[in-house]
Design a protein around this motif. Sequence first.
Motif, short mmCIF file in Angstrom:
data_model
loop_
_atom_site.label_atom_id
_atom_site.label_comp_id
_atom_site.label_asym_id
_atom_site.label_seq_id
_atom_site.Cartn_x
_atom_site.Cartn_y
_atom_site.Cartn_z
N LEU A 1 -11.93 63.19 -59.89
CA LEU A 1 -12.15 62.77 -61.27
C LEU A 1 -13.25 61.72 -61.35
CD1 LEU A 1 -8.39 62.22 -62.17
CD2 LEU A 1 -9.76 64.22 -62.79
N GLU A 2 -14.02 61.76 -62.43
CA GLU A 2 -14.98 60.71 -62.73
C GLU A 2 -14.48 59.98 -63.98
OE1 GLU A 2 -17.39 59.90 -60.77
OE2 GLU A 2 -17.25 61.66 -59.45
N LEU A 3 -14.21 58.70 -63.85
CA LEU A 3 -13.62 57.90 -64.93
C LEU A 3 -14.57 56.77 -65.31
CD1 LEU A 3 -10.07 57.49 -63.30
CD2 LEU A 3 -10.83 59.32 -64.84
N VAL A 4 -14.75 56.57 -66.61
CA VAL A 4 -15.54 55.44 -67.11
C VAL A 4 -14.67 54.68 -68.11
CG1 VAL A 4 -17.64 54.68 -68.27
CG2 VAL A 4 -17.69 56.73 -66.81
N ALA A 5 -14.39 53.43 -67.81
CA ALA A 5 -13.50 52.63 -68.66
C ALA A 5 -14.22 51.38 -69.14
CB ALA A 5 -12.25 52.23 -67.89
N THR A 6 -14.17 51.16 -70.45
CA THR A 6 -14.70 49.95 -71.06
C THR A 6 -13.53 49.06 -71.44
OG1 THR A 6 -16.60 51.15 -71.95
CG2 THR A 6 -16.12 48.99 -72.91
N TYR A 7 -13.57 47.81 -70.97
CA TYR A 7 -12.46 46.88 -71.18
C TYR A 7 -12.83 45.87 -72.27
CZ TYR A 7 -10.20 48.67 -67.01
OH TYR A 7 -9.58 49.49 -66.10
N TYR A 8 -11.83 45.53 -73.09
CA TYR A 8 -12.01 44.62 -74.22
C TYR A 8 -11.13 43.39 -74.05
CZ TYR A 8 -14.43 48.46 -76.51
OH TYR A 8 -15.33 49.45 -76.81
N ASP A 9 -11.70 42.23 -74.38
CA ASP A 9 -10.96 40.98 -74.28
C ASP A 9 -11.63 39.97 -75.20
OD1 ASP A 9 -9.27 38.91 -73.43
OD2 ASP A 9 -9.52 39.36 -71.31
N ALA A 10 -11.00 38.81 -75.35
CA ALA A 10 -11.66 37.70 -76.02
C ALA A 10 -12.78 37.18 -75.11
CB ALA A 10 -10.65 36.60 -76.30
N PRO A 11 -13.77 36.48 -75.67
CA PRO A 11 -14.85 35.94 -74.83
C PRO A 11 -14.36 35.05 -73.69
CG PRO A 11 -15.51 35.87 -77.13
CD PRO A 11 -14.05 36.28 -77.12
N ASP A 12 -13.23 34.37 -73.88
CA ASP A 12 -12.70 33.51 -72.80
C ASP A 12 -11.72 34.25 -71.90
OD1 ASP A 12 -10.46 33.75 -74.39
OD2 ASP A 12 -10.18 31.60 -74.72
N LEU A 13 -11.61 35.56 -72.06
CA LEU A 13 -10.80 36.43 -71.17
C LEU A 13 -9.32 36.09 -71.20
CD1 LEU A 13 -13.29 36.46 -68.14
CD2 LEU A 13 -13.24 37.98 -70.14
N ARG A 14 -8.84 35.66 -72.34
CA ARG A 14 -7.44 35.22 -72.43
C ARG A 14 -6.44 36.37 -72.25
NH1 ARG A 14 -7.36 32.61 -78.31
NH2 ARG A 14 -9.26 31.70 -77.43
N LEU A 15 -6.81 37.59 -72.63
CA LEU A 15 -5.88 38.70 -72.43
C LEU A 15 -5.71 39.01 -70.95
CD1 LEU A 15 -6.72 41.29 -75.25
CD2 LEU A 15 -5.01 39.47 -75.24
N THR A 16 -6.82 39.07 -70.23
CA THR A 16 -6.75 39.35 -68.80
C THR A 16 -5.93 38.28 -68.09
OG1 THR A 16 -8.92 40.42 -68.90
CG2 THR A 16 -8.11 39.80 -66.73
N ARG A 17 -6.13 37.03 -68.48
CA ARG A 17 -5.36 35.94 -67.86
C ARG A 17 -3.88 36.04 -68.18
NH1 ARG A 17 -6.84 31.36 -70.15
NH2 ARG A 17 -8.57 32.01 -71.46
N ALA A 18 -3.53 36.72 -69.28
CA ALA A 18 -2.12 36.90 -69.68
C ALA A 18 -1.58 38.25 -69.23
CB ALA A 18 -1.99 36.76 -71.19
N TRP A 19 -2.30 38.96 -68.36
CA TRP A 19 -1.88 40.27 -67.86
C TRP A 19 -1.76 41.29 -68.98
CZ3 TRP A 19 -1.17 41.77 -62.75
CH2 TRP A 19 -1.31 40.75 -61.80
N GLN A 20 -2.64 41.20 -69.95
CA GLN A 20 -2.68 42.15 -71.05
C GLN A 20 -4.06 42.82 -71.03
OE1 GLN A 20 -1.38 40.47 -74.79
NE2 GLN A 20 0.23 39.26 -73.81
N VAL A 21 -4.07 44.13 -71.09
CA VAL A 21 -5.32 44.89 -70.90
C VAL A 21 -5.51 45.88 -72.04
CG1 VAL A 21 -6.49 46.59 -69.43
CG2 VAL A 21 -5.22 44.70 -68.38
N ILE A 22 -6.71 45.90 -72.60
CA ILE A 22 -7.10 46.94 -73.54
C ILE A 22 -8.35 47.62 -72.98
CG2 ILE A 22 -8.03 47.44 -75.84
CD1 ILE A 22 -6.38 45.14 -76.93
N ARG A 23 -8.29 48.95 -72.89
CA ARG A 23 -9.46 49.68 -72.39
C ARG A 23 -9.59 51.00 -73.12
NH1 ARG A 23 -6.87 51.48 -66.57
NH2 ARG A 23 -5.76 53.32 -67.36
N HIS A 24 -10.83 51.50 -73.10
CA HIS A 24 -11.11 52.86 -73.57
C HIS A 24 -11.68 53.62 -72.39
CE1 HIS A 24 -13.39 56.18 -75.40
NE2 HIS A 24 -12.40 56.16 -76.30
N ARG A 25 -11.01 54.72 -72.02
CA ARG A 25 -11.42 55.46 -70.83
C ARG A 25 -11.84 56.87 -71.17
NH1 ARG A 25 -7.71 55.18 -65.60
NH2 ARG A 25 -6.51 56.88 -66.55
#
Length: 199
Positions: free
Chosen positions: A34-58
């Motif tokens: 498989l070839e996968l391309v994922a774009t990840y979205y977060d606040a500019p300070d990356l607060r979602l990633t730091r809270a183990w919360q992920v939003i992506r479009h793949r």
Amino acid sequence: MAQLIEAERKYALAAGQELPDLAAVVSPGAVSDLELVATYYDAPDLRLTRAWQVIRHRVGGADAGWHLKLPGPTSDQRIEVHADGASARVPDEFRRRVATALAGAPLVPVAVLRTHRREQQLLDAGGQVLAVSCTDDVVASVGGRRERWREAELELVGGDLGLLDRLEAVLTAHGIARVAAGSKIGRALADAIAAQRAV
């Protein structure tokens, strides 16, 4: 929109390294590339990633579209919500689910991960799919920086958490350890998060 509990573990691989034979625990099944391309979205300070919360479009794979991942009941499990990928806008339901962590901050693209994945079904004696193993070659783009790495993933389909322990024992015997970061995006953004904390 569908929600499920995802159970998986990730492991570090050297360049070109393959997973060992897992036939002592499961039977090998079908293999797909498989070839996968994922774009990840977060606040500019990356607060979602730091809270183990992920939003992506793949794009690519059987579950292409929007994904929201939230902490699950155990360290091996995540709550995953999947939505159709036709819209370029983050689904409103996703925004509602992360509203507390986001605290009014905007959502912006923060990283793009391109992954070549070799996925193999892992079967029981009757041919039922218990799990899948994935070998991933990842190229992460964050701002103007690129990082490459190789990792493996074991994800349950019809098996129980004990199966992950038995499969991991085989990997451990071959010197393969879990990744330090719990997710691909966590690894991709690790330097940016560390720089923010140092300020």
